[in-house]
Design a protein around this motif. Structure first.
Motif, short mmCIF file in Angstrom:
data_model
loop_
_atom_site.label_atom_id
_atom_site.label_comp_id
_atom_site.label_asym_id
_atom_site.label_seq_id
_atom_site.Cartn_x
_atom_site.Cartn_y
_atom_site.Cartn_z
N ASN A 160 -12.48 2.95 4.08
CA ASN A 160 -12.32 1.81 5.00
C ASN A 160 -12.17 2.35 6.42
O ASN A 160 -11.22 2.02 7.13
CB ASN A 160 -11.12 0.94 4.60
N ALA A 219 -10.63 -4.13 1.16
CA ALA A 219 -9.50 -3.21 1.07
C ALA A 219 -8.15 -3.91 1.27
O ALA A 219 -7.19 -3.61 0.57
CB ALA A 219 -9.67 -2.08 2.08
N THR A 220 -8.09 -4.85 2.21
CA THR A 220 -6.76 -5.34 2.58
C THR A 220 -6.50 -6.82 2.33
O THR A 220 -5.35 -7.23 2.20
CB THR A 220 -6.48 -5.07 4.08
N GLN A 226 -9.55 1.74 -2.03
CA GLN A 226 -8.20 1.20 -1.80
C GLN A 226 -7.31 1.47 -3.02
O GLN A 226 -6.15 1.87 -2.90
CB GLN A 226 -8.27 -0.30 -1.51
N GLY A 264 0.79 -1.23 0.00
CA GLY A 264 0.00 0.00 0.00
C GLY A 264 0.82 1.27 0.00
O GLY A 264 0.28 2.37 0.13
#
Lengths: 193, 108
Positions: free
Chosen positions: B36, B51-52, B86, A130
């Motif tokens: 999120n 998202a993750t 995201q 990320g």
């Protein structure tokens, strides 16, 4: 798919279109294609525009390079449908199955040019963690990748981080190898619009 | 340059539509899913996974969200917001790293 509306909630004209596609192509419409037909004003219409621009718009990256980036990003996200779909499309675009397989098996030892390898490495790190440091980006630039190419690659990464997440979330059904080949042929002929 | 702008513009149009256009889920909820951030259970589990760790999403995550009162159309929108959100953060992070890497004229 995991939401019933994505399996059965389409307008009658869309259902008819799906039937015709199945009849003419001999394959069911892939779930990734179905998704953009559901309430297209909310997501599908603009998602298609962006994805098409990223994947087929003007770029110093070839279509094969961009399809390989899509497959690579999807692999980092463990999205089975998107990995298979874009592996098939990259293979067909490059006319080089072994190279595509090698990149997805082990990027560092794969027989690709350094600019592409450095770019895939960067997209993989961004997708997994990320974030990126300026040093990560300097490594890519010093491998011979232009700023424009970095931006183009980021657009591909963004498009497929979205699609692969939706594929995993909604549960896109994995097609037969023939189904993915037919999809790849379509994507190379018509793009994402 | 014009082509690069076209990619960014197409992405912005998508983000703008899902956040600010008409929807079955309230705009505020769509914004939270996009970020999120600050969602209540059980929706926070589903959205957090989108998202993750998207590969870990299960039928049960959707079933729990539906049982708490969300319609399928609302979940369709909120999951899309989470995925686009995201990805938008990745776009920003990548472009920021590029800007920093080239700020001192060291590369590019």
């Amino acid at each position: 798919m995991r939401l019933d509306i994505l399996n059965h909630g389409y307008r009658p004209t869309t259902k008819l279109l799906f039937t015709l596609i199945r009849l003419f192509s001999g394959h069911p419409v892939p779930d990734a294609a179905k998704l953009v037909f559901y309430r297209p004003d909310f997501y599908g219409a603009r998602a298609k525009e962006f994805t098409h621009e990223a994947m087929r718009g003007p770029s110093a990256w070839s279509v094969g390079d961009r399809e390989l980036m899509a497959a690579y990003v999807s692999k980092v996200n463990e999205s089975a449908f998107c990995v298979a779909a874009h592996t098939a499309t990259a293979r067909r675009a490059y006319q080089d199955g072994p190279m595509v397989a090698a990149v997805l098996a082990d990027l560092e030892s794969a027989p690709v040019e350094e600019p592409l390898r450095a770019t895939l490495r960067m997209l993989g790190k961004l997708t997994a963690e990320g974030k990126l440091s300026p040093e990560d980006m300097r490594d890519v630039l010093s491998a011979g990748v232009s700023r424009e190419q970095v931006k183009d690659a980021l657009a591909v990464c963004v498009a497929f981080n979205t699609t692969s997440r939706l594929g995993d979330a909604f549960g896109f059904e994995v097609l037969s190898p023939e189904g993915f080949e037919a999809g790849a042929q379509y994507l190379l002929k018509r793009g994402y619009r | 340059m014009a082509d690069e702008d076209k990619k960014r513009a197409a992405h912005r149009a998508l983000v703008d539509r899902i956040l600010n256009g008409e929807g079955r889920a309230p705009a505020e909820q769509r914004a939270r899913a996009f970020g999120n951030d600050a969602l209540s259970p059980p929706l926070d589990t589903l959205i957090g996974k989108v998202a993750t760790r998207p590969a870990q999403i299960t039928e049960a995550d959707f079933a729990a969200a539906k049982a708490s009162g969300f319609s399928e159309d609302q979940l369709f929108e909120l999951v899309i917001c989470a995925a686009v959100g995201q990805s938008a953060r990745l776009y920003e992070a990548g472009l920021a790293a590029l800007a920093e890497a080239t700020a001192n004229g060291e590369a590019g």
